[in-house]
Scaffold this motif. Structure first.
Motif, PDB file in Angstrom:
ATOM      1  N   LEU A 228       0.815  -1.218   0.000  1.00 28.26           N
ATOM      2  CA  LEU A 228       0.000   0.000   0.000  1.00 28.26           C
ATOM      3  C   LEU A 228       0.844   1.262   0.000  1.00 28.26           C
ATOM      4  CD1 LEU A 228      -2.650  -1.191   2.568  1.00 28.26           C
ATOM      5  CD2 LEU A 228      -2.818  -1.199   0.106  1.00 28.26           C
ATOM      6  N   GLU A 229       2.163   1.112   0.120  1.00 27.60           N
ATOM      7  CA  GLU A 229       3.021   2.289   0.127  1.00 27.60           C
ATOM      8  C   GLU A 229       3.376   2.764  -1.272  1.00 27.60           C
ATOM      9  OE1 GLU A 229       6.332   1.096   2.382  1.00 27.60           O
ATOM     10  OE2 GLU A 229       5.232   0.883   4.249  1.00 27.60           O
ATOM     11  N   THR A 230       3.112   1.917  -2.246  1.00 32.13           N
ATOM     12  CA  THR A 230       3.505   2.292  -3.598  1.00 32.13           C
ATOM     13  C   THR A 230       2.496   3.239  -4.232  1.00 32.13           C
ATOM     14  OG1 THR A 230       4.003   1.452  -5.803  1.00 32.13           O
ATOM     15  CG2 THR A 230       2.357   0.252  -4.555  1.00 32.13           C
ATOM     16  N   GLU A 231       2.997   4.112  -5.073  1.00 31.06           N
ATOM     17  CA  GLU A 231       2.120   5.021  -5.809  1.00 31.06           C
ATOM     18  C   GLU A 231       1.684   4.417  -7.133  1.00 31.06           C
ATOM     19  OE1 GLU A 231       3.343   9.126  -6.056  1.00 31.06           O
ATOM     20  OE2 GLU A 231       4.918   8.740  -4.595  1.00 31.06           O
ATOM     21  N   SER A 232       2.147   3.214  -7.418  1.00 30.27           N
ATOM     22  CA  SER A 232       1.949   2.688  -8.759  1.00 30.27           C
ATOM     23  C   SER A 232       0.596   2.017  -8.960  1.00 30.27           C
ATOM     24  CB  SER A 232       3.063   1.686  -9.095  1.00 30.27           C
ATOM     25  OG  SER A 232       3.008   0.584  -8.224  1.00 30.27           O
ATOM     26  N   LEU A 233      -0.130   1.717  -7.879  1.00 29.23           N
ATOM     27  CA  LEU A 233      -1.380   0.978  -8.026  1.00 29.23           C
ATOM     28  C   LEU A 233      -2.520   1.935  -8.344  1.00 29.23           C
ATOM     29  CD1 LEU A 233      -0.965  -1.566  -5.107  1.00 29.23           C
ATOM     30  CD2 LEU A 233      -0.315  -1.808  -7.499  1.00 29.23           C
ATOM     31  N   SER A 234      -2.403   2.580  -9.455  1.00 30.01           N
ATOM     32  CA  SER A 234      -3.348   3.645  -9.813  1.00 30.01           C
ATOM     33  C   SER A 234      -4.620   3.131 -10.458  1.00 30.01           C
ATOM     34  CB  SER A 234      -2.672   4.640 -10.767  1.00 30.01           C
ATOM     35  OG  SER A 234      -2.199   3.957 -11.924  1.00 30.01           O
ATOM     36  N   SER A 235      -4.682   1.801 -10.710  1.00 27.73           N
ATOM     37  CA  SER A 235      -5.848   1.252 -11.398  1.00 27.73           C
ATOM     38  C   SER A 235      -6.843   0.598 -10.452  1.00 27.73           C
ATOM     39  CB  SER A 235      -5.399   0.209 -12.439  1.00 27.73           C
ATOM     40  OG  SER A 235      -4.554   0.777 -13.399  1.00 27.73           O
ATOM     41  N   LEU A 236      -6.559   0.610  -9.146  1.00 31.94           N
ATOM     42  CA  LEU A 236      -7.407  -0.105  -8.192  1.00 31.94           C
ATOM     43  C   LEU A 236      -8.835   0.431  -8.174  1.00 31.94           C
ATOM     44  CD1 LEU A 236      -5.440  -0.835  -4.897  1.00 31.94           C
ATOM     45  CD2 LEU A 236      -6.162  -2.441  -6.658  1.00 31.94           C
ATOM     46  N   PHE A 237      -9.795  -0.505  -8.282  1.00 28.15           N
ATOM     47  CA  PHE A 237     -11.199  -0.187  -8.079  1.00 28.15           C
ATOM     48  C   PHE A 237     -11.680  -0.695  -6.728  1.00 28.15           C
ATOM     49  CE2 PHE A 237     -10.990   0.228 -12.675  1.00 28.15           C
ATOM     50  CZ  PHE A 237     -11.849   1.295 -12.927  1.00 28.15           C
ATOM     51  N   THR A 238     -11.094  -1.831  -6.260  1.00 31.24           N
ATOM     52  CA  THR A 238     -11.512  -2.460  -5.002  1.00 31.24           C
ATOM     53  C   THR A 238     -10.294  -2.734  -4.143  1.00 31.24           C
ATOM     54  OG1 THR A 238     -13.411  -3.534  -6.059  1.00 31.24           O
ATOM     55  CG2 THR A 238     -12.668  -4.458  -3.981  1.00 31.24           C
ATOM     56  N   LEU A 239     -10.343  -2.304  -2.883  1.00 33.78           N
ATOM     57  CA  LEU A 239      -9.275  -2.570  -1.929  1.00 33.78           C
ATOM     58  C   LEU A 239      -9.890  -3.079  -0.633  1.00 33.78           C
ATOM     59  CD1 LEU A 239      -6.351  -2.449  -0.885  1.00 33.78           C
ATOM     60  CD2 LEU A 239      -6.751  -0.041  -0.312  1.00 33.78           C
ATOM     61  N   GLU A 240      -9.439  -4.254  -0.188  1.00 32.84           N
ATOM     62  CA  GLU A 240      -9.909  -4.837   1.069  1.00 32.84           C
ATOM     63  C   GLU A 240      -8.707  -5.293   1.872  1.00 32.84           C
ATOM     64  OE1 GLU A 240     -12.166  -8.936   2.324  1.00 32.84           O
ATOM     65  OE2 GLU A 240     -13.165  -7.676   0.831  1.00 32.84           O
ATOM     66  N   ILE A 241      -8.553  -4.758   3.090  1.00 28.97           N
ATOM     67  CA  ILE A 241      -7.442  -5.157   3.930  1.00 28.97           C
ATOM     68  C   ILE A 241      -7.954  -5.533   5.306  1.00 28.97           C
ATOM     69  CG2 ILE A 241      -5.676  -3.838   2.725  1.00 28.97           C
ATOM     70  CD1 ILE A 241      -5.960  -1.652   4.735  1.00 28.97           C
ATOM     71  N   GLN A 242      -7.365  -6.598   5.869  1.00 27.61           N
ATOM     72  CA  GLN A 242      -7.763  -7.096   7.184  1.00 27.61           C
ATOM     73  C   GLN A 242      -6.524  -7.452   7.998  1.00 27.61           C
ATOM     74  OE1 GLN A 242      -8.929 -11.148   7.668  1.00 27.61           O
ATOM     75  NE2 GLN A 242     -10.731 -10.629   8.852  1.00 27.61           N
ATOM     76  N   ILE A 243      -6.613  -7.178   9.282  1.00 28.02           N
ATOM     77  CA  ILE A 243      -5.562  -7.524  10.239  1.00 28.02           C
ATOM     78  C   ILE A 243      -4.234  -6.892   9.835  1.00 28.02           C
ATOM     79  CG2 ILE A 243      -4.552  -9.380  11.626  1.00 28.02           C
ATOM     80  CD1 ILE A 243      -6.761 -11.211  10.805  1.00 28.02           C
ATOM     81  N   PHE A 244      -4.219  -5.591   9.857  1.00 31.27           N
ATOM     82  CA  PHE A 244      -2.993  -4.836   9.678  1.00 31.27           C
ATOM     83  C   PHE A 244      -2.645  -4.186  11.005  1.00 31.27           C
ATOM     84  CE2 PHE A 244      -1.628  -3.990   5.166  1.00 31.27           C
ATOM     85  CZ  PHE A 244      -2.283  -5.091   4.648  1.00 31.27           C
ATOM     86  N   SER A 245      -1.368  -4.193  11.346  1.00 32.50           N
ATOM     87  CA  SER A 245      -0.957  -3.658  12.635  1.00 32.50           C
ATOM     88  C   SER A 245      -0.464  -2.223  12.553  1.00 32.50           C
ATOM     89  CB  SER A 245       0.150  -4.529  13.240  1.00 32.50           C
ATOM     90  OG  SER A 245       1.258  -4.594  12.365  1.00 32.50           O
ATOM     91  N   ARG A 246      -0.208  -1.733  11.359  1.00 36.06           N
ATOM     92  CA  ARG A 246       0.377  -0.401  11.226  1.00 36.06           C
ATOM     93  C   ARG A 246      -0.678   0.675  11.397  1.00 36.06           C
ATOM     94  NH1 ARG A 246       4.777  -0.557   6.537  1.00 36.06           N
ATOM     95  NH2 ARG A 246       4.679   1.638   7.079  1.00 36.06           N
ATOM     96  N   THR A 247      -0.291   1.810  11.987  1.00 33.39           N
ATOM     97  CA  THR A 247      -1.236   2.899  12.210  1.00 33.39           C
ATOM     98  C   THR A 247      -1.473   3.728  10.966  1.00 33.39           C
ATOM     99  OG1 THR A 247       0.538   4.404  12.912  1.00 33.39           O
ATOM    100  CG2 THR A 247      -0.532   3.084  14.626  1.00 33.39           C
TER     101      THR A 247
END
Length: 568
Positions: A228-247
């Motif tokens: 998720l730190e990259t700027e290259s994923l410019s085509s995303l329509f759907t993003l689902e994330i679970q169980i991440f520890s970072r603030t």
């Protein structure tokens, strides 16, 4: 010999067969290999499924490039195989599903179907690859000697689920990938050493994903947060994330095309990006993110395309939800919001912003005390549900003005004494009440005989309400289905209240332990189905021919009593 006599090889019209062994563990792996060898199908085969194969190796035909028509292959439950079959050279293979290979520790050259460095492009047609439930799988190696050619040149969908030991590299060049799902691969992209962090760019070539990846779902894979730190994923329509520890796992970039965002179990997540969420967003799901600060008013006003908002056990700081801020919101679900006190129209909001709201559900909000003063200005609201809000005393005013409302459900609101002054919504089709002990329905307020569209009425655990409804004949004669459940002390049903329901077709009685007597007048002659479950006394009394209540129900065409079905 049976397998040989089956002669599948000569069955030219056979294009689908599923080969399945009926047990988990093989007693003779050599015999199993011989059987599979002799079950070689015709090369015209299009789809192949093999389940619970117990051999340690594969016959030569499995993966042979002469099977030039195979498009779909499913391999599941190979208990003794240490490697995968060489399916990479099947020229037409488009979909490959691999599950429960409990002895496979590594996927490498054998999978691609190559020998040494002599390489023919593997998986030249593969578009969808799913690998699930691989408990011992640790590494995924590239094909040997491939040069600059990608191993999966046309792969559009990659799904990895429940591979708890898989670490290291995924395929590093996926030029056509549109959908990536990684679920519960806990150590994938875990730091190779304690001293240095590995950037995502060394795991997957993000440059190759820049214009392709549209759907990304990461659940239970904390090591993938760097994606998720990259700027290259410019085509995303759907993003689902679970169980991440970072603030800051959403900082600082989200695709400007994003339409659906799901945050699930991100317990340390504190805030959304400072510049807000993409204005293209249509659906937002937030679950188990209690420390997350809800969107600011400024951020909300920019989400002019948001249609669905699902909030569960999250954003503990939220005290008042402004319904009218989102101009296109059609579906709102709020559950387990422990500090939510009210729903409001919102500061500076236009009532026009509420015209799209179609479904409103509020569950498990112990401190909720009020709805907007003067009622809900939601002319197109079709579903309204409120449940388990112990401090709520008043439901929305002027509910009879909600002429679009079709489904109404109120449950476990013990302090609500009355509602629907002026009548119930006139076009209701389904109406349910559960655990509202203080509720007192009346002819004056309910006006239920005007509910000519009501088809289903469900009541649970509110005995006084049921007795009033039946005694006062408050249900409309157009009712089709009546469901009664959870009446702990109710012993008998009132007769006249049911007999006047001249359109009643179905009656369900569940979890009424003390109920013994049906109406003295019997049940209506026009009733078509009676269902009685978990109501032991009544079940005994309604036994066919021998039960005391049998004569009252014998005319009903279909009767379900527990697991017994009686067709008359």
């Amino acid at each position: 010999m049976d397998a040989l006599r089956a002669n599948l090889k000569d069955k030219k019209d056979l294009n689908q067969i599923e080969l399945a062994w009926g047990r988990q563990d093989a007693d003779d792996s050599i015999k199993e290999r011989n059987v599979l060898e002799r079950l070689q199908p015709s090369v015209n085969l299009v789809e192949l499924t093999i389940r619970s194969y117990g051999g340690t190796s594969f016959p030569n035909w499995l993966g042979d490039s002469s099977f030039s028509n195979i498009k779909v292959m499913r391999l599941s439950g190979f208990s003794n195989c240490w490697s995968l079959p060489p399916v990479g050279q099947l020229p037409a293979l488009k979909e490959l599903y691999i599950e429960e290979m409990k002895s496979v520790m590594s996927i490498g050259a054998e999978f691609y179907g190559v020998n040494g460095t002599c390489l023919i492009q593997p998986f030249r047609s593969l578009e969808k690859l799913q690998i699930k439930w691989m408990p011992e799988w640790e590494e995924w190696l590239p094909s040997p000697g491939r040069g600059q050619c990608p191993d999966f040149p046309r792969l559009e969908e990659l799904v990895l689920k429940n591979c708890p030991k898989l670490r290291g590299n995924l395929p590093d060049h996926l030029p056509c990938l549109k959908k990536l799902q990684v679920h519960h691969c806990w150590v994938l992209h875990e730091r190779a050493t304690r001293s240095r962090w590995i950037p995502w760019s060394l795991i997957v070539n993000t440059e190759s994903l820049r214009q392709s990846l549209q759907d990304l779902k990461i659940r239970g894979c904390p090591g993938l947060s760097s994606l998720l730190e990259t700027e290259s994923l410019s085509s995303l329509f759907t993003l689902e994330i679970q169980i991440f520890s970072r603030t800051d796992c959403l900082q600082p970039h989200l695709s400007s095309r994003l339409q659906k965002l799901t945050l699930d179990n991100c317990g340390s997540l504190l805030s959304f990006p400072r510049n807000g969420l993409p204005t293209t967003l249509k659906s937002l799901y937030i679950l188990e993110c209690r420390r997350l600060e809800f969107l600011s008013h400024e951020m909300m006003t920019k989400l002019t395309f948001l249609q669905t908002l699902y909030l569960s056990n999250s954003c503990d700081s939220l005290r008042s939800f402004p319904l009218g801020v989102f101009p296109k919101l059609s579906f709102l679900y709020i559950s387990s919001s422990k500090n939510l006190e009210s729903l409001s129209i919102g500061e500076g909001a236009d009532h026009e912003n509420l015209t799209h709201l179609d479904s409103l559900s509020i569950y498990y909000c112990p401190n909720l005390v009020s709805f907007p003063h003067g009622g809900l200005p939601t002319p197109n609201l079709a579903r309204f549900e409120v449940a388990i809000c112990e401090n709520l005393k008043l439901l929305p005013d002027r509910i009879h003005t909600l002429t679009a409302l079709r489904n109404l459900w109120i449950s476990a609101i013990p302090n609500v004494e009355s509602f629907a002054e002026g009548g119930l919504p006139p076009n209701l089709q389904s109406f349910g009440i559960r655990g509202c002990e203080k509720l007192r329905p009346s002819v004056e307020y309910w006006g239920s005989q005007r509910l000519v569209s009501l088809r289903t009425f469900e009541i649970s655990g509110s005995e006084d309400v049921l007795e009033t409804v039946l005694k006062e004949q408050l249900l409309p004669t157009t009712l089709h289905t009546l469901k009664i459940s959870g009446m702990k002390s109710l012993k008998s049903l009132e007769g006249k209240g049911i007999q006047h329901l001249t359109s009643l077709q179905e009656l369900e009685i569940r979890w009424c332990a003390s109920l013994e007597f049906l109406p003295k007048e019997g049940l209506p002659a026009w009733l078509r189905r009676l269902s009685i479950w978990h109501s032991s006394s009544l079940e005994k009394r309604c036994q066919e021919k021998t039960g005391e209540e049998w004569s009252k129900i014998a005319h009903i065409p279909c009767i379900e009593i527990g697991n017994q079905v009686i067709i008359n």
